[in-house]
Design an enzyme around this catalytic site. Sequence first.
Site, PDB file in Angstrom:
ATOM      1  N   ASN A   1       0.875  -1.274   0.019  1.00  0.00           N
ATOM      2  CA  ASN A   1       0.002   0.044  -0.089  1.00  0.00           C
ATOM      3  C   ASN A   1       0.877   1.232   0.083  1.00  0.00           C
ATOM      4  OD1 ASN A   1      -1.968  -1.644   0.004  1.00  0.00           O
ATOM      5  ND2 ASN A   1      -2.393  -1.672   2.218  1.00  0.00           N
TER       6      ASN A   1
ATOM      7  N   HIS B   1       5.866  -0.488  -2.720  1.00  0.00           N
ATOM      8  CA  HIS B   1       5.494   0.331  -3.814  1.00  0.00           C
ATOM      9  C   HIS B   1       5.443   1.788  -3.432  1.00  0.00           C
ATOM     10  CE1 HIS B   1       3.066  -3.746  -4.943  1.00  0.00           C
ATOM     11  NE2 HIS B   1       4.646  -3.533  -5.377  1.00  0.00           N
TER      12      HIS B   1
ATOM     13  N   CYS C   1      10.648  14.600  -8.390  1.00  0.00           N
ATOM     14  CA  CYS C   1      10.909  14.977  -9.826  1.00  0.00           C
ATOM     15  C   CYS C   1      11.577  14.171 -10.770  1.00  0.00           C
ATOM     16  CB  CYS C   1      12.018  16.213  -9.743  1.00  0.00           C
ATOM     17  SG  CYS C   1      12.566  16.858 -11.487  1.00  0.00           S
TER      18      CYS C   1
ATOM     19  N   CYS D   1      14.106  22.390 -11.237  1.00  0.00           N
ATOM     20  CA  CYS D   1      14.645  22.336 -12.753  1.00  0.00           C
ATOM     21  C   CYS D   1      13.497  22.342 -13.505  1.00  0.00           C
ATOM     22  CB  CYS D   1      15.369  21.118 -12.863  1.00  0.00           C
ATOM     23  SG  CYS D   1      14.289  19.659 -12.865  1.00  0.00           S
TER      24      CYS D   1
ATOM     25  N   GLY E   1      -5.504  -9.021   3.186  1.00  0.00           N
ATOM     26  CA  GLY E   1      -5.927  -8.184   2.017  1.00  0.00           C
ATOM     27  C   GLY E   1      -5.257  -7.741   0.989  1.00  0.00           C
TER      28      GLY E   1
ATOM     29  N   ASN F   1      -8.628 -12.502   4.438  1.00  0.00           N
ATOM     30  CA  ASN F   1      -9.198 -12.074   3.226  1.00  0.00           C
ATOM     31  C   ASN F   1     -10.371 -12.750   3.121  1.00  0.00           C
ATOM     32  OD1 ASN F   1      -9.779 -11.412   0.471  1.00  0.00           O
ATOM     33  ND2 ASN F   1      -7.514 -11.388  -0.015  1.00  0.00           N
TER      34      ASN F   1
HETATM   35  C1  BV8 Z   1       8.819  -5.288 -11.530  1.00  0.00           C
HETATM   36  C2  BV8 Z   1       1.840   1.456  -6.814  1.00  0.00           C
HETATM   37  C3  BV8 Z   1      10.983  -5.912 -12.435  1.00  0.00           C
HETATM   38  C4  BV8 Z   1       1.346   2.023  -7.964  1.00  0.00           C
HETATM   39  C5  BV8 Z   1       1.554  -0.852  -7.735  1.00  0.00           C
HETATM   40  C6  BV8 Z   1       5.340  -7.366 -17.825  1.00  0.00           C
HETATM   41  C7  BV8 Z   1       6.223  -6.357 -17.655  1.00  0.00           C
HETATM   42  C8  BV8 Z   1       6.886  -5.843 -16.697  1.00  0.00           C
HETATM   43  C9  BV8 Z   1       6.481  -6.361 -15.496  1.00  0.00           C
HETATM   44  C10 BV8 Z   1       5.533  -7.422 -15.686  1.00  0.00           C
HETATM   45  C11 BV8 Z   1       4.839  -7.733 -16.496  1.00  0.00           C
HETATM   46  N1  BV8 Z   1       4.169  -8.758 -16.523  1.00  0.00           N
HETATM   47  C12 BV8 Z   1       4.060  -9.086 -15.147  1.00  0.00           C
HETATM   48  C13 BV8 Z   1       4.999  -8.177 -14.257  1.00  0.00           C
HETATM   49  C14 BV8 Z   1       5.123  -7.881 -13.047  1.00  0.00           C
HETATM   50  C15 BV8 Z   1       4.413  -6.885 -12.500  1.00  0.00           C
HETATM   51  C16 BV8 Z   1       3.167  -7.655 -11.939  1.00  0.00           C
HETATM   52  O1  BV8 Z   1       3.107  -8.389 -11.147  1.00  0.00           O
HETATM   53  N2  BV8 Z   1       2.019  -7.304 -12.973  1.00  0.00           N
HETATM   54  C17 BV8 Z   1       0.604  -8.032 -12.438  1.00  0.00           C
HETATM   55  C18 BV8 Z   1      -0.574  -7.320 -12.753  1.00  0.00           C
HETATM   56  C19 BV8 Z   1       0.488  -9.474 -13.004  1.00  0.00           C
HETATM   57  N3  BV8 Z   1       5.117  -6.245 -11.477  1.00  0.00           N
HETATM   58  C20 BV8 Z   1       5.633  -5.197 -11.820  1.00  0.00           C
HETATM   59  O2  BV8 Z   1       5.859  -4.555 -12.796  1.00  0.00           O
HETATM   60  C21 BV8 Z   1       6.631  -4.771 -10.591  1.00  0.00           C
HETATM   61  N4  BV8 Z   1       7.848  -4.326 -11.060  1.00  0.00           N
HETATM   62  O3  BV8 Z   1       8.252  -6.459 -11.832  1.00  0.00           O
HETATM   63  O4  BV8 Z   1       9.801  -4.840 -11.836  1.00  0.00           O
HETATM   64  C22 BV8 Z   1      10.606  -5.441 -13.961  1.00  0.00           C
HETATM   65  C23 BV8 Z   1      11.157  -4.459 -14.456  1.00  0.00           C
HETATM   66  C24 BV8 Z   1      10.995  -4.346 -15.887  1.00  0.00           C
HETATM   67  C25 BV8 Z   1      10.463  -5.244 -16.760  1.00  0.00           C
HETATM   68  C26 BV8 Z   1      10.034  -6.282 -16.152  1.00  0.00           C
HETATM   69  C27 BV8 Z   1       9.898  -6.532 -14.593  1.00  0.00           C
HETATM   70  C28 BV8 Z   1       5.946  -3.538  -9.888  1.00  0.00           C
HETATM   71  C29 BV8 Z   1       4.742  -3.746  -9.185  1.00  0.00           C
HETATM   72  C30 BV8 Z   1       4.232  -2.446  -8.427  1.00  0.00           C
HETATM   73  C31 BV8 Z   1       3.048  -2.041  -9.168  1.00  0.00           C
HETATM   74  N5  BV8 Z   1       2.795  -0.888  -8.340  1.00  0.00           N
HETATM   75  N6  BV8 Z   1       1.084   0.076  -6.778  1.00  0.00           N
HETATM   76  C32 BV8 Z   1       0.014   2.866  -7.248  1.00  0.00           C
HETATM   77  O5  BV8 Z   1      -0.463   2.395  -6.278  1.00  0.00           O
HETATM   78  O6  BV8 Z   1      -0.574   3.887  -7.980  1.00  0.00           O
HETATM   79  S1  BV8 Z   1       0.707  -2.394  -7.614  1.00  0.00           S
HETATM   80  C33 BV8 Z   1      -0.856  -2.020  -6.934  1.00  0.00           C
HETATM   81  O7  BV8 Z   1      -1.413  -3.498  -6.886  1.00  0.00           O
HETATM   82  C34 BV8 Z   1      -0.910  -1.584  -5.441  1.00  0.00           C
HETATM   83  O8  BV8 Z   1       0.177  -1.392  -4.901  1.00  0.00           O
HETATM   84  C35 BV8 Z   1      -1.507  -2.833  -4.758  1.00  0.00           C
HETATM   85  O9  BV8 Z   1      -1.447  -2.736  -3.410  1.00  0.00           O
HETATM   86  C36 BV8 Z   1      -1.182  -3.830  -5.384  1.00  0.00           C
HETATM   87  C37 BV8 Z   1      -1.509  -5.240  -5.289  1.00  0.00           C
HETATM   88  O10 BV8 Z   1      -2.826  -5.283  -5.187  1.00  0.00           O
HETATM   89  P1  BV8 Z   1      -3.513  -5.670  -3.972  1.00  0.00           P
HETATM   90  O11 BV8 Z   1      -2.826  -4.617  -2.923  1.00  0.00           O
HETATM   91  O12 BV8 Z   1      -3.320  -7.142  -3.752  1.00  0.00           O
HETATM   92  O13 BV8 Z   1      -4.913  -5.206  -4.076  1.00  0.00           O
HETATM   93  P2  BV8 Z   1      -6.256  -5.887  -4.926  1.00  0.00           P
HETATM   94  O14 BV8 Z   1      -7.243  -4.832  -5.258  1.00  0.00           O
HETATM   95  O15 BV8 Z   1      -5.564  -6.703  -5.805  1.00  0.00           O
HETATM   96  O16 BV8 Z   1      -6.612  -6.968  -3.950  1.00  0.00           O
HETATM   97  C38 BV8 Z   1      -7.283  -6.404  -2.753  1.00  0.00           C
HETATM   98  C39 BV8 Z   1      -7.795  -7.951  -1.894  1.00  0.00           C
HETATM   99  O17 BV8 Z   1      -8.213  -7.435  -0.539  1.00  0.00           O
HETATM  100  C40 BV8 Z   1      -8.314  -8.738  -2.395  1.00  0.00           C
HETATM  101  O18 BV8 Z   1      -8.066  -9.917  -2.553  1.00  0.00           O
HETATM  102  C41 BV8 Z   1      -9.820  -8.550  -1.386  1.00  0.00           C
HETATM  103  O19 BV8 Z   1     -10.428  -9.763  -1.591  1.00  0.00           O
HETATM  104  C42 BV8 Z   1      -9.215  -8.051  -0.310  1.00  0.00           C
HETATM  105  N7  BV8 Z   1      -9.994  -7.332   0.589  1.00  0.00           N
HETATM  106  C43 BV8 Z   1     -11.044  -6.455   0.156  1.00  0.00           C
HETATM  107  N8  BV8 Z   1     -11.684  -5.950   1.454  1.00  0.00           N
HETATM  108  C44 BV8 Z   1     -10.805  -6.416   2.303  1.00  0.00           C
HETATM  109  C45 BV8 Z   1      -9.922  -7.376   1.793  1.00  0.00           C
HETATM  110  N9  BV8 Z   1      -9.142  -8.007   2.583  1.00  0.00           N
HETATM  111  C46 BV8 Z   1      -9.174  -8.110   3.979  1.00  0.00           C
HETATM  112  N10 BV8 Z   1     -10.314  -6.971   4.549  1.00  0.00           N
HETATM  113  C47 BV8 Z   1     -10.983  -6.346   3.769  1.00  0.00           C
HETATM  114  N11 BV8 Z   1     -11.668  -5.400   4.384  1.00  0.00           N
HETATM  115 ZN    ZN Z   2      13.887  18.860 -11.004  1.00  0.00          ZN
END
Ligand code: BV8
Ligand code: ZN
Length: 242
Positions: free
Chosen positions: A103, A120, A128, A150, A187, A213
């Site tokens: 988060n 994240h 910047c 800048c 979560g 969850n």
């Molecule tokens: C990386 C910040 C190396 C931004 C976020 C193709 C090219 C490049 C990379 C990839 C690719 N294919 C796959 C990847 C890897 C990719 C990835 O994992 N993609 C996924 C979609 C398959 N990962 C990346 O790119 C990472 N970097 O790999 O670098 C690299 C570099 C270059 C090239 C290749 C590799 C970077 C990942 C970080 C992305 N940034 N957030 C922003 O917030 O704006 S991710 C974003 O999703 C949030 O951080 C969020 O937290 C996160 C994960 O989601 P969840 O937290 O799990 O949330 P979600 O809604 O999905 O689920 C909620 C859950 O809560 C549910 O299960 C629900 O049932 C439950 N819930 C609901 N209510 C409750 C509850 N639980 C308990 N109590 C409740 N009340």
């Molecule tokens: Zn700057």
Amino acid sequence: MIPSTYATVAQHLRESKSIVVTTGAGMSAESGVPTFRDETGLWMGYRPEEVATPTAFARDPNLVWSFYRKRRADLAPIQPHVGHRVLAGWQQRFEDLTIITQNVDGLHERAGATRVFELHGRLDLTRCTACNHQQQGLDDLGALPTCPNCGALLRPAVVWFEEMLPEAAIVGSSEAIDRCDLLLVIGTSNRVYPAAALVEQAALRGVPIIEINPKPTPLSNLAGVALREPCGRALAGIDAAL
Ligand code: BV8
Ligand code: ZN
């Protein structure tokens, strides 16, 4: 009468020497922060993978910044809930409890948690795109803010898809997982890597995993115990059973 699962989890916590808690967007849902993939899996009308990327920002900085400007404005009045406070309290109660969060809302820290790895980044930090200027706060920076140093575009200091995670956070998290003898997964849909890989890393070590969850996730099979309920209620119930 304490339901068995709260008492079971409380027993695990008492017997553990080193605990890791990983949290995702569901941890903040009860504070009013929208999750990424519940219901439609859309994020205010967009797929996260389409707007939270450097490519999207380069292509249309106005769209991407407006998306973050709204999320920053929405986050400003939001408060941690009982679940955040329980986890912060457990860091005082147990010798070694590390929180690893996907988060970007800063709610664990706002609730008083001390040892938190933010995989994240943070929404209340803006940096910047060209120099090392950065600024803290959720104030409205306008339609498309530029750097006071800048003049280059500013961006949210979060990790976008296709971007590397902060080295210190990923190394520290992996070390905490290698040391722990109990993992709580709260979560998160366990769809985003490398965050989800930390759960798999713990499972490979045979660490007991507890999932909190309302819905199952692709890694639920790795959890010995699953509490299918909102985390605020579950964490308060476990705390009462300690
Ligand atoms: C990386 C910040 C190396 C931004 C976020 C193709 C090219 C490049 C990379 C990839 C690719 N294919 C796959 C990847 C890897 C990719 C990835 O994992 N993609 C996924 C979609 C398959 N990962 C990346 O790119 C990472 N970097 O790999 O670098 C690299 C570099 C270059 C090239 C290749 C590799 C970077 C990942 C970080 C992305 N940034 N957030 C922003 O917030 O704006 S991710 C974003 O999703 C949030 O951080 C969020 O937290 C996160 C994960 O989601 P969840 O937290 O799990 O949330 P979600 O809604 O999905 O689920 C909620 C859950 O809560 C549910 O299960 C629900 O049932 C439950 N819930 C609901 N209510 C409750 C509850 N639980 C308990 N109590 C409740 N009340
Ligand atoms: Zn700057």
